[in-house]
Design a protein around this motif. Structure first.
Motif, PDB file in Angstrom:
ATOM      1  N   GLU A 153       0.831  -1.200   0.000  1.00 51.48           N
ATOM      2  CA  GLU A 153       0.000   0.000   0.000  1.00 51.48           C
ATOM      3  C   GLU A 153       0.870   1.257   0.000  1.00 51.48           C
ATOM      4  O   GLU A 153       0.601   2.230  -0.719  1.00 51.48           O
ATOM      5  CB  GLU A 153      -0.915  -0.023   1.225  1.00 51.48           C
ATOM      6  CG  GLU A 153      -2.033   0.985   1.215  1.00 51.48           C
ATOM      7  CD  GLU A 153      -3.019   0.752   2.342  1.00 51.48           C
ATOM      8  OE1 GLU A 153      -2.984   1.533   3.331  1.00 51.48           O
ATOM      9  OE2 GLU A 153      -3.820  -0.201   2.247  1.00 51.48           O
ATOM     10  N   GLU A 180      -1.662   2.837  -3.558  1.00 51.49           N
ATOM     11  CA  GLU A 180      -3.033   2.337  -3.668  1.00 51.49           C
ATOM     12  C   GLU A 180      -3.416   1.587  -2.398  1.00 51.49           C
ATOM     13  O   GLU A 180      -2.583   0.909  -1.797  1.00 51.49           O
ATOM     14  CB  GLU A 180      -3.169   1.381  -4.857  1.00 51.49           C
ATOM     15  CG  GLU A 180      -2.801   1.973  -6.205  1.00 51.49           C
ATOM     16  CD  GLU A 180      -2.908   0.944  -7.314  1.00 51.49           C
ATOM     17  OE1 GLU A 180      -4.020   0.475  -7.596  1.00 51.49           O
ATOM     18  OE2 GLU A 180      -1.857   0.593  -7.893  1.00 51.49           O
ATOM     19  N   LYS A 181      -4.663   1.723  -1.977  1.00 52.36           N
ATOM     20  CA  LYS A 181      -5.147   0.933  -0.859  1.00 52.36           C
ATOM     21  C   LYS A 181      -4.972  -0.544  -1.199  1.00 52.36           C
ATOM     22  O   LYS A 181      -5.126  -0.947  -2.361  1.00 52.36           O
ATOM     23  CB  LYS A 181      -6.617   1.233  -0.570  1.00 52.36           C
ATOM     24  CG  LYS A 181      -6.865   2.641  -0.059  1.00 52.36           C
ATOM     25  CD  LYS A 181      -6.202   2.862   1.281  1.00 52.36           C
ATOM     26  CE  LYS A 181      -6.515   4.240   1.853  1.00 52.36           C
ATOM     27  NZ  LYS A 181      -5.788   4.493   3.130  1.00 52.36           N
ATOM     28  N   ASP A 194      -6.682  -3.322  -0.779  1.00 49.70           N
ATOM     29  CA  ASP A 194      -7.784  -4.015  -1.459  1.00 49.70           C
ATOM     30  C   ASP A 194      -7.871  -3.595  -2.921  1.00 49.70           C
ATOM     31  O   ASP A 194      -8.114  -4.427  -3.815  1.00 49.70           O
ATOM     32  CB  ASP A 194      -9.107  -3.728  -0.757  1.00 49.70           C
ATOM     33  CG  ASP A 194      -9.150  -4.270   0.654  1.00 49.70           C
ATOM     34  OD1 ASP A 194      -8.144  -4.841   1.108  1.00 49.70           O
ATOM     35  OD2 ASP A 194     -10.204  -4.126   1.310  1.00 49.70           O
ATOM     36  N   ASP A 195      -7.689  -2.293  -3.170  1.00 49.48           N
ATOM     37  CA  ASP A 195      -7.757  -1.784  -4.545  1.00 49.48           C
ATOM     38  C   ASP A 195      -6.588  -2.310  -5.369  1.00 49.48           C
ATOM     39  O   ASP A 195      -6.749  -2.647  -6.554  1.00 49.48           O
ATOM     40  CB  ASP A 195      -7.744  -0.260  -4.545  1.00 49.48           C
ATOM     41  CG  ASP A 195      -8.979   0.337  -3.888  1.00 49.48           C
ATOM     42  OD1 ASP A 195     -10.020  -0.361  -3.841  1.00 49.48           O
ATOM     43  OD2 ASP A 195      -8.909   1.485  -3.421  1.00 49.48           O
ATOM     44  N   TYR A 196      -5.418  -2.371  -4.733  1.00 47.33           N
ATOM     45  CA  TYR A 196      -4.238  -2.863  -5.453  1.00 47.33           C
ATOM     46  C   TYR A 196      -4.466  -4.297  -5.921  1.00 47.33           C
ATOM     47  O   TYR A 196      -4.209  -4.638  -7.087  1.00 47.33           O
ATOM     48  CB  TYR A 196      -2.996  -2.798  -4.560  1.00 47.33           C
ATOM     49  CG  TYR A 196      -1.757  -3.312  -5.267  1.00 47.33           C
ATOM     50  CD1 TYR A 196      -0.908  -2.448  -5.948  1.00 47.33           C
ATOM     51  CD2 TYR A 196      -1.456  -4.684  -5.299  1.00 47.33           C
ATOM     52  CE1 TYR A 196       0.209  -2.921  -6.629  1.00 47.33           C
ATOM     53  CE2 TYR A 196      -0.356  -5.165  -5.980  1.00 47.33           C
ATOM     54  CZ  TYR A 196       0.476  -4.279  -6.639  1.00 47.33           C
ATOM     55  OH  TYR A 196       1.564  -4.759  -7.336  1.00 47.33           O
ATOM     56  N   GLN A 200      -7.232  -5.849  -6.385  1.00 38.42           N
ATOM     57  CA  GLN A 200      -8.289  -5.879  -7.393  1.00 38.42           C
ATOM     58  C   GLN A 200      -7.733  -5.535  -8.778  1.00 38.42           C
ATOM     59  O   GLN A 200      -8.027  -6.214  -9.769  1.00 38.42           O
ATOM     60  CB  GLN A 200      -9.395  -4.887  -7.016  1.00 38.42           C
ATOM     61  CG  GLN A 200     -10.581  -4.871  -7.979  1.00 38.42           C
ATOM     62  CD  GLN A 200     -11.338  -6.179  -7.991  1.00 38.42           C
ATOM     63  OE1 GLN A 200     -11.601  -6.769  -6.946  1.00 38.42           O
ATOM     64  NE2 GLN A 200     -11.690  -6.656  -9.177  1.00 38.42           N
ATOM     65  N   ARG A 201      -6.907  -4.488  -8.850  1.00 34.87           N
ATOM     66  CA  ARG A 201      -6.427  -3.993 -10.142  1.00 34.87           C
ATOM     67  C   ARG A 201      -5.269  -4.800 -10.714  1.00 34.87           C
ATOM     68  O   ARG A 201      -5.145  -4.948 -11.930  1.00 34.87           O
ATOM     69  CB  ARG A 201      -5.982  -2.532  -9.998  1.00 34.87           C
ATOM     70  CG  ARG A 201      -7.119  -1.571  -9.729  1.00 34.87           C
ATOM     71  CD  ARG A 201      -6.599  -0.182  -9.413  1.00 34.87           C
ATOM     72  NE  ARG A 201      -7.691   0.721  -9.043  1.00 34.87           N
ATOM     73  CZ  ARG A 201      -7.534   1.804  -8.313  1.00 34.87           C
ATOM     74  NH1 ARG A 201      -6.336   2.117  -7.847  1.00 34.87           N
ATOM     75  NH2 ARG A 201      -8.560   2.578  -8.023  1.00 34.87           N
ATOM     76  N   SER A 242     -13.034 -10.858  -4.147  1.00 32.35           N
ATOM     77  CA  SER A 242     -12.806  -9.525  -3.592  1.00 32.35           C
ATOM     78  C   SER A 242     -12.238  -9.626  -2.179  1.00 32.35           C
ATOM     79  O   SER A 242     -12.531 -10.577  -1.448  1.00 32.35           O
ATOM     80  CB  SER A 242     -14.119  -8.735  -3.556  1.00 32.35           C
ATOM     81  OG  SER A 242     -13.930  -7.469  -2.959  1.00 32.35           O
ATOM     82  N   ALA A 274     -12.889  -6.959  -0.319  1.00 30.91           N
ATOM     83  CA  ALA A 274     -13.779  -5.990   0.318  1.00 30.91           C
ATOM     84  C   ALA A 274     -14.564  -6.645   1.455  1.00 30.91           C
ATOM     85  O   ALA A 274     -14.996  -7.795   1.351  1.00 30.91           O
ATOM     86  CB  ALA A 274     -14.745  -5.414  -0.707  1.00 30.91           C
TER      87      ALA A 274
END
Length: 663
Positions: free
Chosen positions: A223, A228-229, A231-233, A235-236, A248, A250
């Protein structure tokens, strides 16, 4: 405390980490193309291996049909998903049982989401290696260089990413807020990690000790350097490139995914449980379908696929630490599970209600994933998932096991092993030290020079017997499990079975934490205090019944009553801590702060007991000096005083009197 509760506590302290099996070396990973989600190999395509059954969809499905339905039904397990990949494609993906018992909704491997627990860490470690590959993280640099808070110095050595990835950072276990059901407890990752930095109880790189905090810290490093957070990292950069559309990190899940989540159960006949939130999300927050997990396995089997370069993937899968010579090695994030001469890496994971395993057969380009949505009767899911891995490997990649003779050193080495051992994965600086004490393993040398380790049992719960077949290596009698010991200067400093040797060791118990003398003495002291406590009301009732008035009065009477009150408090405090452990053993979600008030109350009562112990000693001195003392009464008072002093020492030795509420 019953052995069942002790075992449950030990299981809960290992939540998110229970491995099915593990072993060591590695070789190169064969390349394979990435297949689109849902792709399968023809049922009649044989595996590239020779010997054993042919690894085809038809054979695997037939084999699973003979194993899984009976296993989940007899074990009281609600449902399961099993996925096998081979040569870059999905060979088969199967759902068994129910995703929701009440509605009868069946498990769909393509649409039903499971919570794979610590298998999530493989995504975290993959993210770390992506940043290592990008040059933003260094495996051997002090992690403080990347943080906006400080890991306090200890042992004169910094913690590195390599330490975190091999679980040799030295952090003690954490339990509070490990799993919760309250959405408000799902705070940002930085707040979770900064709330409390666990004590370091081992020098970095010295001792394998599985750490959820360490894995979460690694996620936070991603992070920090990516911007990037976490979880977002993921995901992407991991889920999206692999087409994992039903996965996910999340928490809670988005509505579109939540509708497909399997309900979690203790046993299939029980009530469905609430969604489990893992505040240290990089350690175990993933929700995913079996079909999506297939794509993750395929990517790693394809030398990293679109996620990592072949060189980085090879580095990640290679052995990085071998705690017990000749037994499982730890890779960077994966632990080795080598069996039948094969190079196998994997990871297990457990929440309260979900239990999973992922295995990658690197030599064969084959992957196996299994997840259950309930523990089942007597932890049946753990037995079944272990059986699945062993049977799959033996069926499709058999290798005759040589019959090794027992060494002449069996008796000598067995005697050196005898004793009490604590798990390296535990707490030593807070009240969970009690669980470490009660969960000790004992090693016994049998008459036939085999050894027995109390913590290592078979599926029926009977302790396994082991015979030495190589220097400091023991083979399970009547089985294929292996046990090894690390010896330095003629002393055993660690031992472990092959299933956990990469991440958890049994270490000789220090005298201050040796259940061999502490527990019997504790039980004797509590018996004395209980008899003393009960005698107070009983004697009072007898005296009232017969109208007897004792001659004791004034200060002697005050000291007499203080002694009895101290006995009552000692019994209540002991019962209170046992209740706290029982709560921990039944549901880790209870460790969300709700026990804090009770912890403070028990500490307050302990302080009262300390004052009472001083009065008890005074009472003993007074009675011993009394001219009309009675030998029996004085002797009992001395025994009470000794018991009180011992219990006070134990309260402080077991760290129940810490000023903080973190554990």
């Amino acid at each position: 405390m019953s052995m069942r509760i002790v075992k449950t506590i030990a299981l809960c302290l290992a939540a998110l980490a229970l491995p099915a099996s593990g072993q060591s070396p590695r070789a190169s990973v064969p390349a394979a193309p990435i297949a689109p989600a849902g792709a399968t190999t023809p049922a009649d395509t044989p595996a590239r291996s020779t010997g054993g059954a042919q690894l085809t969809a038809t054979d695997v499905d037939s084999w699973l049909d003979g194993l899984m339905p009976y296993g989940i039904e007899s074990g009281g397990i609600a449902g399961a998903v099993v996925v096998v990949v081979k040569d870059g494609k999905v060979l088969t993906q199967r759902g068994f049982g129910k995703a929701d018992v009440k509605t009868g909704k069946r498990v769909d491997p393509a649409a039903t989401l499971f919570r794979p627990g610590s298998v999530s860490k493989l995504f975290t470690w993959t993210a770390v290696m992506q940043q290592v590959q990008a040059g933003k993280l260094d495996l051997d640099k002090d992690v403080n260089a990347y943080l906006d808070f400080t890991i306090p110095p200890a042992y004169g050595k910094p913690i590195t990413l390599r330490n975190l990835m091999t679980h040799t950072s030295g952090f003690e276990e954490t339990a509070k807020y490990l799993i919760t059901t309250k959405p408000e407890d799902n705070r940002p990752l930085d707040a979770v990690l900064k709330r409390w930095v666990p004590h370091r109880i081992y020098a970095p790189g010295s001792t394998a000790s599985y750490s959820n905090y360490g894995a979460s810290l690694a996620g936070y490093l991603v992070e920090r350097v990516s911007g990037e957070k976490f979880d977002d990292y993921v995901q992407r950069h991991i889920l999206a490139p692999l087409g994992m559309r039903h996965s996910s990190f999340a928490q809670p899940l988005p509505p579109a995914l939540a509708a497909g989540l399997a309900r979690g159960y203790d046993v299939a006949s029980g009530e469905p449980q609430k969604f489990e939130i893992i505040p240290m999300s990089p350690a175990g927050a993933l929700s995913s379908t079996g079909a999506d997990m297939a794509q993750f396995m395929i990517a790693h089997l394809a030398q990293g696929g679109p996620l990592l370069s072949p060189q980085t993937a090879a580095l990640m899968h290679a052995t990085a630490n071998t705690p017990i010579p000749g037994l499982p090695g730890m890779a960077l994030g994966f632990y080795h599970e080598d069996r039948n001469g094969l190079n196998i890496v994997g990871h297990g994971g457990d929440t309260n209600w979900f239990h999973s395993d992922l295995h990658l057969y690197l030599d064969k380009n084959v992957g196996l994933f299994v997840s259950f949505n309930s523990s089942g009767k007597a932890g049946a899911a753990h037995t079944l998932r272990g059986k699945l891995f062993e049977s799959f490997t033996d069926r499709y990649f058999p290798q005759p096991a040589p019959e090794l003779p027992t060494l002449a050193t069996a008796a000598e080495h067995g005697r050196l092993l005898v004793g009490h051992y604590v798990s390296s994965r535990g707490s030593l600086t807070n009240w969970l030290r009690i669980a470490t004490l009660l969960g000790e393993a004992t090693v016994v040398l049998n008459d036939d020079n085999t050894i027995t380790v109390s913590a290592l049992t078979d599926a029926a719960g009977a302790p396994k017997r082991w015979r030495e077949v190589a220097p400091w290596q023991w083979q399970e009698v009547g089985g294929d499990d292996r046990l090894g010991a690390l010896v330095k200067d003629g002393k055993v400093v660690a031992l472990a079975p092959k299933g956990i040797a990469a991440i958890i060791l049994f270490l000789p118990a220090a005298a201050s934490l040796n259940a061999g003398w502490i527990v019997p003495t504790l039980l004797a002291a509590l018996a004395v205090m209980l008899l003393t406590a009960l005698s107070w009301p009983i004697v009072a009732l007898v005296r009232r019944r017969y109208g007897y008035r004792p001659s004791i009065a004034g200060r002697p009477l005050m000291l007499h009553r203080a002694t009895r009150l101290t006995a009552w408090i000692a019994v209540i405090v002991a019962g209170g801590w046992m209740t706290m452990l029982a709560v921990l053993g039944s549901n880790l979600a209870a460790l969300d702060g709700r026990l804090d008030i009770w912890m403070r109350l028990l500490q307050l009562l302990t302080l009262v007991a300390v004052a009472g112990t001083a009065l008890t000693l005074w009472n003993t001195w007074t009675m011993a000096r009394s001219p009309d003392r009675k030998r029996l009464a004085t002797g009992w008072t001395v025994l009470v005083a000794i018991s009180a002093v011992y219990l006070v020492w134990l309260a402080f030795s077991l760290r129940t009197m810490t000023p903080g509420l973190n554990f």
